[in-house]
Design a protein around this motif. Structure first.
Motif, PDB file in Angstrom:
ATOM      1  N   SER A  10       0.854  -1.194   0.000  1.00 28.20           N
ATOM      2  CA  SER A  10       0.000   0.000   0.000  1.00 28.20           C
ATOM      3  C   SER A  10       0.880   1.231   0.000  1.00 28.20           C
ATOM      4  N   PHE A  11       0.401   2.269  -0.649  1.00 27.93           N
ATOM      5  CA  PHE A  11       1.023   3.597  -0.524  1.00 27.93           C
ATOM      6  C   PHE A  11      -0.017   4.469   0.153  1.00 27.93           C
ATOM      7  N   GLY A  12       0.166   4.763   1.401  1.00 29.82           N
ATOM      8  CA  GLY A  12      -0.882   5.453   2.174  1.00 29.82           C
ATOM      9  C   GLY A  12      -2.112   4.571   2.190  1.00 29.82           C
ATOM     10  N   LYS A  13      -3.241   5.168   1.793  1.00 28.66           N
ATOM     11  CA  LYS A  13      -4.483   4.373   1.812  1.00 28.66           C
ATOM     12  C   LYS A  13      -4.685   3.584   0.522  1.00 28.66           C
ATOM     13  N   HIS A  14      -3.796   3.813  -0.435  1.00 25.31           N
ATOM     14  CA  HIS A  14      -3.959   3.180  -1.744  1.00 25.31           C
ATOM     15  C   HIS A  14      -3.298   1.796  -1.756  1.00 25.31           C
ATOM     16  N   GLN A  15      -4.126   0.753  -1.739  1.00 23.50           N
ATOM     17  CA  GLN A  15      -3.556  -0.595  -1.774  1.00 23.50           C
ATOM     18  C   GLN A  15      -3.318  -1.000  -3.230  1.00 23.50           C
ATOM     19  N   VAL A  16      -2.057  -1.224  -3.565  1.00 24.11           N
ATOM     20  CA  VAL A  16      -1.694  -1.516  -4.964  1.00 24.11           C
ATOM     21  C   VAL A  16      -1.640  -3.024  -5.212  1.00 24.11           C
ATOM     22  N   LEU A  17      -1.144  -3.801  -4.252  1.00 27.01           N
ATOM     23  CA  LEU A  17      -1.111  -5.261  -4.388  1.00 27.01           C
ATOM     24  C   LEU A  17      -1.811  -5.881  -3.181  1.00 27.01           C
ATOM     25  N   ALA A  34      -1.240  -4.664 -17.587  1.00 34.15           N
ATOM     26  CA  ALA A  34      -2.193  -3.801 -16.877  1.00 34.15           C
ATOM     27  C   ALA A  34      -2.032  -2.377 -17.379  1.00 34.15           C
ATOM     28  N   PRO A  35      -3.042  -1.536 -17.189  1.00 37.61           N
ATOM     29  CA  PRO A  35      -2.892  -0.126 -17.574  1.00 37.61           C
ATOM     30  C   PRO A  35      -1.808   0.558 -16.745  1.00 37.61           C
ATOM     31  N   ASN A  36      -1.404   1.743 -17.178  1.00 33.71           N
ATOM     32  CA  ASN A  36      -0.417   2.528 -16.423  1.00 33.71           C
ATOM     33  C   ASN A  36      -0.884   2.718 -14.983  1.00 33.71           C
ATOM     34  N   GLY A  37       0.081   2.660 -14.081  1.00 39.67           N
ATOM     35  CA  GLY A  37      -0.214   2.968 -12.684  1.00 39.67           C
ATOM     36  C   GLY A  37      -0.994   1.908 -11.940  1.00 39.67           C
ATOM     37  N   THR A  38      -0.920   0.654 -12.409  1.00 36.94           N
ATOM     38  CA  THR A  38      -1.717  -0.405 -11.771  1.00 36.94           C
ATOM     39  C   THR A  38      -0.903  -1.245 -10.791  1.00 36.94           C
ATOM     40  N   GLY A  39       0.419  -1.304 -10.967  1.00 35.83           N
ATOM     41  CA  GLY A  39       1.205  -2.068  -9.996  1.00 35.83           C
ATOM     42  C   GLY A  39       2.238  -3.007 -10.588  1.00 35.83           C
ATOM     43  N   LYS A  40       2.473  -2.937 -11.922  1.00 37.22           N
ATOM     44  CA  LYS A  40       3.457  -3.843 -12.543  1.00 37.22           C
ATOM     45  C   LYS A  40       4.855  -3.581 -11.970  1.00 37.22           C
ATOM     46  N   SER A  41       5.255  -2.303 -12.010  1.00 36.22           N
ATOM     47  CA  SER A  41       6.609  -1.980 -11.509  1.00 36.22           C
ATOM     48  C   SER A  41       6.692  -2.252 -10.020  1.00 36.22           C
ATOM     49  N   THR A  42       5.615  -1.978  -9.301  1.00 36.75           N
ATOM     50  CA  THR A  42       5.612  -2.239  -7.854  1.00 36.75           C
ATOM     51  C   THR A  42       5.891  -3.714  -7.595  1.00 36.75           C
ATOM     52  N   LEU A  43       5.235  -4.565  -8.349  1.00 36.77           N
ATOM     53  CA  LEU A  43       5.424  -6.013  -8.152  1.00 36.77           C
ATOM     54  C   LEU A  43       6.874  -6.419  -8.470  1.00 36.77           C
ATOM     55  N   SER A 188       4.698  -5.529 -19.957  1.00 37.98           N
ATOM     56  CA  SER A 188       4.736  -4.893 -21.272  1.00 37.98           C
ATOM     57  C   SER A 188       3.357  -4.432 -21.703  1.00 37.98           C
ATOM     58  N   HIS A 189       3.360  -3.372 -22.528  1.00 35.56           N
ATOM     59  CA  HIS A 189       2.106  -2.915 -23.139  1.00 35.56           C
ATOM     60  C   HIS A 189       2.027  -3.381 -24.595  1.00 35.56           C
ATOM     61  N   LEU A 190       3.055  -4.083 -25.066  1.00 35.49           N
ATOM     62  CA  LEU A 190       3.056  -4.576 -26.450  1.00 35.49           C
ATOM     63  C   LEU A 190       2.396  -5.959 -26.459  1.00 35.49           C
TER      64      LEU A 190
HETATM   65  N1  ATP Z   1       6.769   5.425  -4.053  1.00 36.61           N
HETATM   66  C1  ATP Z   1       5.467   5.574  -4.264  1.00 36.61           C
HETATM   67  N2  ATP Z   1       4.733   6.391  -3.470  1.00 36.61           N
HETATM   68  C2  ATP Z   1       3.406   6.547  -3.653  1.00 36.61           C
HETATM   69  N3  ATP Z   1       2.709   5.912  -4.619  1.00 36.61           N
HETATM   70  C3  ATP Z   1       3.370   5.102  -5.442  1.00 36.61           C
HETATM   71  C4  ATP Z   1       4.790   4.892  -5.301  1.00 36.61           C
HETATM   72  N4  ATP Z   1       5.171   4.003  -6.264  1.00 36.61           N
HETATM   73  C5  ATP Z   1       4.064   3.694  -6.960  1.00 36.61           C
HETATM   74  N5  ATP Z   1       2.984   4.349  -6.465  1.00 36.61           N
HETATM   75  C6  ATP Z   1       1.605   4.245  -6.959  1.00 36.61           C
HETATM   76  O1  ATP Z   1       1.303   2.866  -7.084  1.00 36.61           O
HETATM   77  C7  ATP Z   1       0.521   2.643  -8.246  1.00 36.61           C
HETATM   78  C8  ATP Z   1       1.191   1.590  -9.097  1.00 36.61           C
HETATM   79  O2  ATP Z   1       2.388   2.138  -9.643  1.00 36.61           O
HETATM   80  P1  ATP Z   1       3.333   1.282 -10.599  1.00 36.61           P
HETATM   81  O3  ATP Z   1       4.520   2.124 -10.912  1.00 36.61           O
HETATM   82  O4  ATP Z   1       3.579  -0.032 -10.004  1.00 36.61           O
HETATM   83  O5  ATP Z   1       2.419   1.132 -11.886  1.00 36.61           O
HETATM   84  P2  ATP Z   1       2.719   0.430 -13.292  1.00 36.61           P
HETATM   85  O6  ATP Z   1       1.616  -0.539 -13.519  1.00 36.61           O
HETATM   86  O7  ATP Z   1       4.097  -0.086 -13.332  1.00 36.61           O
HETATM   87  O8  ATP Z   1       2.557   1.639 -14.300  1.00 36.61           O
HETATM   88  P3  ATP Z   1       3.293   1.988 -15.707  1.00 36.61           P
HETATM   89  O9  ATP Z   1       2.667   1.124 -16.760  1.00 36.61           O
HETATM   90  O10 ATP Z   1       2.937   3.427 -15.893  1.00 36.61           O
HETATM   91  O11 ATP Z   1       4.759   1.761 -15.538  1.00 36.61           O
HETATM   92  C9  ATP Z   1       0.334   4.000  -8.912  1.00 36.61           C
HETATM   93  O12 ATP Z   1      -0.902   4.513  -8.523  1.00 36.61           O
HETATM   94  C10 ATP Z   1       1.465   4.830  -8.349  1.00 36.61           C
HETATM   95  O13 ATP Z   1       1.099   6.180  -8.277  1.00 36.61           O
END
Ligand code: ATP
Length: 293
Positions: A10-17, A34-43, A188-190
């Motif tokens: 989670s980032f604050g109240k935003h649960q990403v995974l 997944a679309p941008n900002g969904t959690g791929k890089s986070t994972l 990937s988005h491709l």
């Molecule tokens: N360090 C951080 N602090 C706060 N929020 C974050 C942080 N890192 C990621 N997030 C949030 O977590 C969510 C997932 O981000 P992430 O970078 O994993 O997305 P993504 O699927 O890889 O996107 P993209 O396709 O644009 O690379 C987004 O809403 C992002 O704003």
């Protein structure tokens, strides 16, 4: 092999995974979509221990865990993340970057010149990175990770900025590395490209991994779809009021049929109304993506 156990971030109240449990096996390519900002890089960052999950653990090769700097440095002999273009040094050449990776990962058995030739980098690899285009840098980043020769390779947007010939070139190397037994996880988005070489593909949705395709088992959604081109959405809706149908864009739509009997009936109705431009089968990854997100 890499295992994710109860991973939540989670980032604050935003649960990403949310409580992700998954095993990525040796010798498979896994696509994350997944679309941008969904959690791929986070994972991927959790898998590399660049980000500590709120809950859960990552297990590499059945027993290694990120516990101490000593343990972690052993793990980094096994798993690597493809470098980002921002990690490159403008004043060094591509060749020098590859040399650096070769010495860091002690991979003298890999021949830099062979890799350079394979990735068609010979004409620029001795020039300084500062003079490279986006696609040239991207190939270098990929080559650097190949040079690390780790058993597990994570790649975030590996095809970023590449032209179709270079996408093909890198896809072929990914397939070769898979055949050598590497575990490769690619965000990937491709989509059409990812579908070609991935053994399994997952959507990230609502913080979870949802299987789209496991090539050894089949599609997670085993319904049959009819994809129609050059049709009027309202007319088709009137013809098949009880069937699930979605407009993909102005001239394409899909209809889902439950079984062979429904399929024959639906096709017969379409043909009797002179609709002849359709295909029948599973949803492609781009179409499934469009429906899902
Ligand atoms: N360090 C951080 N602090 C706060 N929020 C974050 C942080 N890192 C990621 N997030 C949030 O977590 C969510 C997932 O981000 P992430 O970078 O994993 O997305 P993504 O699927 O890889 O996107 P993209 O396709 O644009 O690379 C987004 O809403 C992002 O704003």
């Amino acid at each position: 092999m890499i295992e994710l156990k109860n991973i939540s971030v989670s980032f604050g109240k935003h649960q990403v995974l949310r409580n992700i449990n998954m095993v990525f096996e040796t010798g498979e390519v896994v696509g994350l979509v997944a679309p941008n900002g969904t959690g791929k890089s986070t994972l991927l960052n959790v898998m590399m221990n660049y980000l500590k999950p709120k809950q859960g653990e990552v297990i590499i090769e059945e027993r290694k865990k990120y516990k101490s700097p000593k343990e972690n440095s052993k793990i980094y002999q096994v798993i690597s993340m493809m470098p980002d273009q921002n990690d490159l040094y403008d004043h060094l050449s591509g060749y020098e970057h590859l040399k650096l990776y070769q010495s860091m990962w002690k991979t003298k058995h890999l021949k830099i010149d062979e890799l350079v030739k394979r990735l068609e980098m010979s004409h620029y690899v001795k020039k300084k990175v500062g003079s490279y285009s986006l696609g040239m840098k991207q190939r270098l980043c990929f080559a650097m990770q190949i040079m690390s020769d780790t058993k597990i390779m994570l790649m975030d947007e590996v095809m970023n900025g590449l032209d179709p010939n270079n996408v093909e070139l890198i896809s072929n190397v990914i397939i070769e590395k898979k055949e050598e037994g590497k575990t490769i996880i690619i965000a990937s988005h491709l989509l059409e490209n990812l579908e070609k070489y991935s053994d399994r593909i997952f959507f990230i949705s609502g913080g979870n991994l949802e299987l789209f395709l496991d090539k050894s088992q089949g599609y997670a959604d085993d319904s049959t779809y009819i994809k129609l081109s050059h049709v009027n959405f309202e007319t088709i809706q009137e013809l098949f009021p009880s069937l699930y149908q979605v407009e993909l864009n102005h001239h394409e739509m899909i209809i889902r049929v439950q079984d062979d009997e429904h399929l024959s009936e639906t096709l017969a109705t379409l043909i009797s109304h002179e609709y002849n431009q359709f295909s029948v089968g599973h949803l492609s990854l781009p179409d499934a993506y469009q429906l899902k997100f």
